[in-house]
Enzyme design. Structure first.
Site: not given
Ligand SMILES: *Cc1c(COP(=O)(O)O)cnc(C)c1O
Length: 398
Positions: A90, A112, A378
């Protein structure tokens, strides 16, 4: 950023667009113009690249996962967004948009947040760039994520509780948009996923494409060829489009986006928009939305807060429709198993969101025997250990 200027004004087939109140039409147009100018401006691009390298800590590693890979019969690599500053992908978007806000002469940003990850990333980016920051968060989420509320305040952000509606993410987005309508001359709204009215889905994708660009270089360096399969979890879809974007024209590469299958098939028990959603408009964009027969936005459930949202980014709706990307799901249980399994096999505790991508791969590995696979990790799972401990996951050598 090769695709930044190649979008068709935020239309992805019949998905996307900018379904916004009249008061936001001028701000969205101003943002679109500023964004396209910025990504053509060498000075902006250099400043962004420098922040990614020396503040976010990029490039993040592409780590082979030999033990799990061998168990699954694959050549498996993990793209380590968990190693990025603040613990998830993010931050790429948050610092990119804050830099854009500053370039536009804004002194304040609004965001948000659901679980708090995007709020923390934006608060950190705003602090780094000297911008004031207000984060909207549902009252229920503030209770569930008290530690992240503290982190945001520590980083200098003001956290405002949202007490209307279901008091969760969807309502926080409404409040953030309302704030923006009234404060647009000095404020920018840092939207947290590849969602919302144009130009947001394209902006968010562009700032996250560094994930796919690095992956391409790194896998070519490690294996001398491109992967056979890319896998990423899909909440709004930002980490997935960041990985997939730079590979979309390599038609021989398969791509799978994994949604939250939750705990069942019934509406309200999951966040699987491709399986259970219908076309509709939510938060300014035409896309697939979980809704009841009257068009009311449905409740959702996932063990991972980051995937728990009733709509998917419009570009994903389109990529699914044209068949370029397959969208599948992993259940809470599959994600929790993957969470524990990666921790044991590779010494990496993944975010529960990322665990959905792994959970799908584990369940479907046989079909991909011997192939070269990259999973987007992610985020890191430290934020989730209270949840998983409460569920007894990974305790006692199971
Ligand atoms: C917020 C988040 C997501 C989901 O958001 P996307 O916009 O679909 O990437 C996925 N993995 C992590 C670790 C997150 O913090």
């Amino acid at each position: 950023m090769a695709h930044a200027t190649g979008r068709r004004r935020g239309r992805f087939g019949r998905f996307g667009g900018a379904y916004a109140p009249e008061t936001l039409v001028a701000p969205l147009t101003e943002l679109e113009r500023a964004f396209y100018e910025a990504v053509e401006d060498e000075e902006f691009l250099l400043a962004f690249a420098d922040l990614l390298a020396r503040w976010v800590g990029r490039p993040t590693a592409l780590t082979p996962a030999p033990t799990l890979g061998e168990q699954l019969g694959l050549r498996l690599y993990l793209k380590r967004e968990d190693l990025a500053h603040t613990g998830a992908h993010k931050i790429n978007n948050a610092i990119g948009q804050c830099l854009l806000a500053r370039r536009m002469g804004k002194r304040r940003v609004i965001a948000e947040t659901g679980a708090g990850q995007h709020g923390v990333a934006t608060a950190a980016a705003a602090a780094r760039l000297g911008l004031a920051c207000t984060v909207y968060m549902g009252e229920i989420d503030m209770q569930r994520q008290a530690l992240n509320v503290y982190r945001m305040r520590l980083l200098g952000a003001e956290v405002r509780a949202v007490t209307g509606g279901s008091r969760t993410l969807k309502d926080a987005v409404n409040e953030a948009m309302r704030d923006w309508v009234g404060s647009v001359t000095d404020s920018h709204y840092v939207l947290g996923s590849a969602l919302g009215p144009h130009p947001f889905p394209t902006i968010v994708r562009t700032f996250h494409e560094v994930i796919g660009e690095e992956t391409r270089r790194q896998i070519l360096g490690a294996e001398g060829r491109l992967p056979d399969l890319l896998v990423a979890c899909v909440g709004g879809g930002s980490n997935a489009i960041g990985l997939f974007g730079p590979f979309l024209e390599d038609t021989e590469i398969a791509m799978v986006g994994v949604e939250a299958g939750g705990r069942g098939e019934a509406l309200g028990e999951h966040a699987a928009r491709f399986a259970g959603g219908r076309e509709g408009v939510l938060h300014g964009s035409r896309t697939l939305v979980l809704q009841d027969e009257h068009g009311q936005i449905a409740g959702t459930h996932s063990v991972s807060a980051g995937l728990d949202y009733p709509a998917v980014g419009p570009e994903h709706a389109w990529l699914g429709e044209i068949g370029r990307v397959r969208y599948e799901r992993a259940s809470d249980e599959q994600a929790l198993e993957a969470f524990a399994r990666l921790s044991r096999t590779e010494g990496i505790v993944p975010a529960l969101e990322s665990s959905h991508a792994l959970g799908w791969l584990i369940a479907n590995a046989e079909a991909w025997g011997g192939r070269l696979v990259v999973v987007n990790l992610s985020g890191r799972g430290d934020k989730d250990v209270e949840t998983t401990r409460g569920l007894g996951v990974g305790d006692g050598g199971a």
